[in-house]
Write a protein that holds these residues in place. Structure first.
Motif, PDB file in Angstrom:
ATOM      1  N   THR A  25     -51.034  44.372  17.922  1.00  0.00           N
ATOM      2  CA  THR A  25     -51.354  44.225  19.102  1.00  0.00           C
ATOM      3  C   THR A  25     -53.054  44.891  18.566  1.00  0.00           C
ATOM      4  O   THR A  25     -52.948  44.717  17.811  1.00  0.00           O
ATOM      5  N   PRO A  26     -54.098  44.588  19.993  1.00  0.00           N
ATOM      6  CA  PRO A  26     -55.017  45.115  19.897  1.00  0.00           C
ATOM      7  C   PRO A  26     -55.278  46.744  19.332  1.00  0.00           C
ATOM      8  O   PRO A  26     -54.494  47.393  19.431  1.00  0.00           O
ATOM      9  N   HIS A  27     -56.881  46.795  18.738  1.00  0.00           N
ATOM     10  CA  HIS A  27     -56.731  47.580  18.134  1.00  0.00           C
ATOM     11  C   HIS A  27     -57.870  48.117  18.359  1.00  0.00           C
ATOM     12  O   HIS A  27     -58.783  48.352  18.813  1.00  0.00           O
ATOM     13  N   THR A  28     -58.230  49.850  17.829  1.00  0.00           N
ATOM     14  CA  THR A  28     -58.919  50.744  18.774  1.00  0.00           C
ATOM     15  C   THR A  28     -60.412  50.559  17.232  1.00  0.00           C
ATOM     16  O   THR A  28     -59.768  51.162  16.060  1.00  0.00           O
ATOM     17  N   PRO A  29     -61.787  50.250  17.506  1.00  0.00           N
ATOM     18  CA  PRO A  29     -62.066  50.304  16.274  1.00  0.00           C
ATOM     19  C   PRO A  29     -62.800  51.855  15.905  1.00  0.00           C
ATOM     20  O   PRO A  29     -62.442  52.734  16.633  1.00  0.00           O
ATOM     21  N   SER A  30     -62.271  52.132  14.862  1.00  0.00           N
ATOM     22  CA  SER A  30     -63.293  53.268  14.122  1.00  0.00           C
ATOM     23  C   SER A  30     -64.677  53.818  14.702  1.00  0.00           C
ATOM     24  O   SER A  30     -65.291  53.231  14.258  1.00  0.00           O
ATOM     25  N   ARG A  36     -67.694  49.153  15.980  1.00  0.00           N
ATOM     26  CA  ARG A  36     -67.643  50.250  17.749  1.00  0.00           C
ATOM     27  C   ARG A  36     -69.043  50.409  17.906  1.00  0.00           C
ATOM     28  O   ARG A  36     -69.697  50.603  19.154  1.00  0.00           O
ATOM     29  N   ARG A  57     -60.309  49.122  23.092  1.00  0.00           N
ATOM     30  CA  ARG A  57     -59.392  48.669  21.881  1.00  0.00           C
ATOM     31  C   ARG A  57     -60.111  46.907  22.401  1.00  0.00           C
ATOM     32  O   ARG A  57     -60.970  46.485  23.357  1.00  0.00           O
ATOM     33  N   TRP A  59     -59.318  42.797  20.768  1.00  0.00           N
ATOM     34  CA  TRP A  59     -58.568  41.573  20.134  1.00  0.00           C
ATOM     35  C   TRP A  59     -59.402  40.560  19.687  1.00  0.00           C
ATOM     36  O   TRP A  59     -59.863  40.158  20.414  1.00  0.00           O
TER      37      TRP A  59
END
Length: 161
Positions: A25-30, A36, A57, A59
């Motif tokens: 799945t796509p990720h959320t940058p920390s 980010r 999100r 990808w």
């Protein structure tokens, strides 16, 4: 017997491979990460601008990437934005919808269909990156057919020419 064990292992690997791929799945940058920070840099039109995200999100598709950000920036209100990056280039905002303004359902349907196709071209599941985009696109397309003169979306940026 050894042949059956090898066959069982091979079949087992074959059957589990699609499951593993489907779980990507796509990720959320920390917070504080370089990724980010780079996205925030692309989103900011003023150095003091602050964001509250409902979704952020990313990808990665080989050397290119696509990101979806949804939230509020406190100055212009709510937003939905798609950004892309190719190789080591900076993130670029290429699609958006913001609070305020008014555009027709026809323009909204075209705008959302373009975003849906763009996300798919990056080999991402559109709704995994941009929650609800498939249903929103269908709804706008139906509204455009039912009442072509009505306005049903906010400010549109980027997207189809």
């Amino acid at each position: 017997m050894r042949g059956l064990q090898l066959l069982a292992v091979t079949v087992g690997l074959f059957l589990t491979a699609p499951l593993a791929a489907g779980q990507v799945t796509p990720h959320t940058p920390s917070v504080g990460s370089a990724e980010r920070t780079a996205i925030l840099t692309a989103l900011r039109t003023h150095p003091d601008m602050r964001f509250t995200f409902r979704h952020l999100r990313v990808w990665n598709d080989g050397s290119r990437a696509i990101a979806y950000a949804e939230g509020d920036n406190g100055i212009i209100g709510g937003f939905k934005i798609i950004l892309t990056r190719d190789g080591a280039a900076a993130w670029t905002v290429i699609w958006g919808e913001g609070d305020g303004g008014s555009n027709s359902c026809i323009a909204g349907a075209r705008h959302y269909r373009w975003a849906l196709d763009l996300i798919a071209s990056h080999h991402a599941q559109p709704d995994a990156l941009f929650p609800g985009i498939s249903a929103q696109t269908r709804e706008l397309e139906q509204m455009a057919k039912d009442d072509p003169d009505s306005d049903c979306v906010g400010d549109l940026e980027g997207g189809p020419a």
